[in-house]
Design a protein around this motif. Structure first.
Motif, PDB file in Angstrom:
ATOM      1  N   ILE A  12      43.950  79.464  52.950  1.00  0.00           N
ATOM      2  CA  ILE A  12      43.421  78.395  52.113  1.00  0.00           C
ATOM      3  C   ILE A  12      44.582  77.781  51.351  1.00  0.00           C
ATOM      4  CG2 ILE A  12      41.931  77.844  50.146  1.00  0.00           C
ATOM      5  CD1 ILE A  12      40.127  80.120  51.049  1.00  0.00           C
ATOM      6  N   THR A  13      44.686  76.455  51.409  1.00  0.00           N
ATOM      7  CA  THR A  13      45.723  75.742  50.672  1.00  0.00           C
ATOM      8  C   THR A  13      45.042  74.866  49.624  1.00  0.00           C
ATOM      9  OG1 THR A  13      47.121  75.690  52.636  1.00  0.00           O
ATOM     10  CG2 THR A  13      47.676  74.152  50.861  1.00  0.00           C
ATOM     11  N   THR A  14      45.490  74.985  48.366  1.00  0.00           N
ATOM     12  CA  THR A  14      44.947  74.149  47.299  1.00  0.00           C
ATOM     13  C   THR A  14      46.054  73.256  46.756  1.00  0.00           C
ATOM     14  OG1 THR A  14      45.424  75.765  45.556  1.00  0.00           O
ATOM     15  CG2 THR A  14      43.268  75.911  46.606  1.00  0.00           C
ATOM     16  N   ILE A  15      45.698  72.004  46.499  1.00  0.00           N
ATOM     17  CA  ILE A  15      46.612  71.065  45.857  1.00  0.00           C
ATOM     18  C   ILE A  15      45.843  70.418  44.707  1.00  0.00           C
ATOM     19  CG2 ILE A  15      48.026  68.997  46.105  1.00  0.00           C
ATOM     20  CD1 ILE A  15      48.221  69.618  49.099  1.00  0.00           C
ATOM     21  N   ASN A  67      42.268  69.442  46.151  1.00  0.00           N
ATOM     22  CA  ASN A  67      42.120  69.164  47.574  1.00  0.00           C
ATOM     23  C   ASN A  67      42.401  70.470  48.301  1.00  0.00           C
ATOM     24  OD1 ASN A  67      41.627  66.336  47.264  1.00  0.00           O
ATOM     25  ND2 ASN A  67      43.789  66.125  46.756  1.00  0.00           N
ATOM     26  N   VAL A  68      41.468  70.873  49.145  1.00  0.00           N
ATOM     27  CA  VAL A  68      41.544  72.188  49.778  1.00  0.00           C
ATOM     28  C   VAL A  68      41.530  72.026  51.295  1.00  0.00           C
ATOM     29  CG1 VAL A  68      40.346  74.411  50.044  1.00  0.00           C
ATOM     30  CG2 VAL A  68      40.364  73.256  47.820  1.00  0.00           C
ATOM     31  N   SER A  69      42.370  72.796  51.959  1.00  0.00           N
ATOM     32  CA  SER A  69      42.318  72.860  53.418  1.00  0.00           C
ATOM     33  C   SER A  69      42.219  74.325  53.825  1.00  0.00           C
ATOM     34  CB  SER A  69      43.543  72.197  54.050  1.00  0.00           C
ATOM     35  OG  SER A  69      44.715  72.896  53.713  1.00  0.00           O
ATOM     36  N   VAL A  70      41.484  74.548  54.901  1.00  0.00           N
ATOM     37  CA  VAL A  70      41.252  75.903  55.398  1.00  0.00           C
ATOM     38  C   VAL A  70      41.655  75.948  56.861  1.00  0.00           C
ATOM     39  CG1 VAL A  70      39.513  77.703  55.779  1.00  0.00           C
ATOM     40  CG2 VAL A  70      39.315  76.181  53.810  1.00  0.00           C
ATOM     41  N   LYS A  71      42.417  76.975  57.217  1.00  0.00           N
ATOM     42  CA  LYS A  71      42.840  77.169  58.600  1.00  0.00           C
ATOM     43  C   LYS A  71      42.519  78.593  59.021  1.00  0.00           C
ATOM     44  CE  LYS A  71      46.809  74.087  58.180  1.00  0.00           C
ATOM     45  NZ  LYS A  71      48.270  74.048  58.135  1.00  0.00           N
ATOM     46  N   CYS A 127      38.182  69.838  52.076  1.00  0.00           N
ATOM     47  CA  CYS A 127      37.133  69.513  51.113  1.00  0.00           C
ATOM     48  C   CYS A 127      37.771  69.407  49.737  1.00  0.00           C
ATOM     49  CB  CYS A 127      36.022  70.560  51.123  1.00  0.00           C
ATOM     50  SG  CYS A 127      36.576  72.249  50.783  1.00  0.00           S
ATOM     51  N   LYS A 128      36.941  69.182  48.745  1.00  0.00           N
ATOM     52  CA  LYS A 128      37.421  69.116  47.367  1.00  0.00           C
ATOM     53  C   LYS A 128      36.670  70.172  46.565  1.00  0.00           C
ATOM     54  CE  LYS A 128      38.657  65.296  45.632  1.00  0.00           C
ATOM     55  NZ  LYS A 128      38.689  63.908  45.189  1.00  0.00           N
TER      56      LYS A 128
END
Length: 166
Positions: free
Chosen positions: A48-51, A81-85, A131-132
């Protein structure tokens, strides 16, 4: 005199050769053992990456084993702003949308996170790889992330991250 110059030159070459051929101190089994822990008891590893909105500060949280317990730490009253891999055993990213799967997010405990703006696939079905997250009040809890088939009935994998909003 010429003999001592030749001997000195040979000694310098020998020292350089010995130091440049120094044995690697890394354990050769590290890569193999890391590769074998990339799945969580048969489930893909998750990242999970959060910005924080308005910031370039990126924080990456990885869960490569079931016992990983690092908390996702967020600031109160902020948007992220979140991305999931997901990654397979060879640490190759998995294309969730192509697999007709999507992420479901459920905050629990005192984890006041609103999850909005999930990205969609070409059929406009929410996928949730981006997602946010909007944080509300300070507290600790969990965010549970489930990976299911598009129809939301077939369970694929489930992950839980400790969260701390401060």
């Amino acid at each position: 005199m010429k003999f001592s110059k030749v001997l000195t030159s040979a000694l310098i070459v020998a020292v350089v050769a010995v130091t440049s051929c120094k044995k690697d101190d890394t354990n050769s089994t590290t890569a193999a053992s890391t590769d074998s822990t990339v799945t969580l008891q048969g489930r893909p590893a998750i990242e999970i990456t959060t910005i924080e909105a308005g910031s370039n500060k990126e924080v990456v949280y990885k869960k490569a084993t079931v016992t990983d317990t690092a908390a996702i730490v967020l600031k109160q009253g902020k948007a992220y702003n979140v991305s999931v891999k997901l990654f397979d055993k060879r640490n190759t990213p998995i294309n969730v949308a192509a697999a007709n799967e999507r992420f479901y997010y459920t905050p629990s405990g005192n984890s006041s996170i609103a999850v909005i703006d999930l990205n969609t696939d070409s059929s406009n079905v929410p996928v949730g790889t981006t997602c946010k997250w909007i944080t509300e009040v300070a507290g600790s809890g969990n965010i549970n992330i489930e990976l299911k088939a598009d129809d939301a009935t077939s369970y694929v994998a489930s992950y839980s991250f400790n969260t701390r909003i401060q």
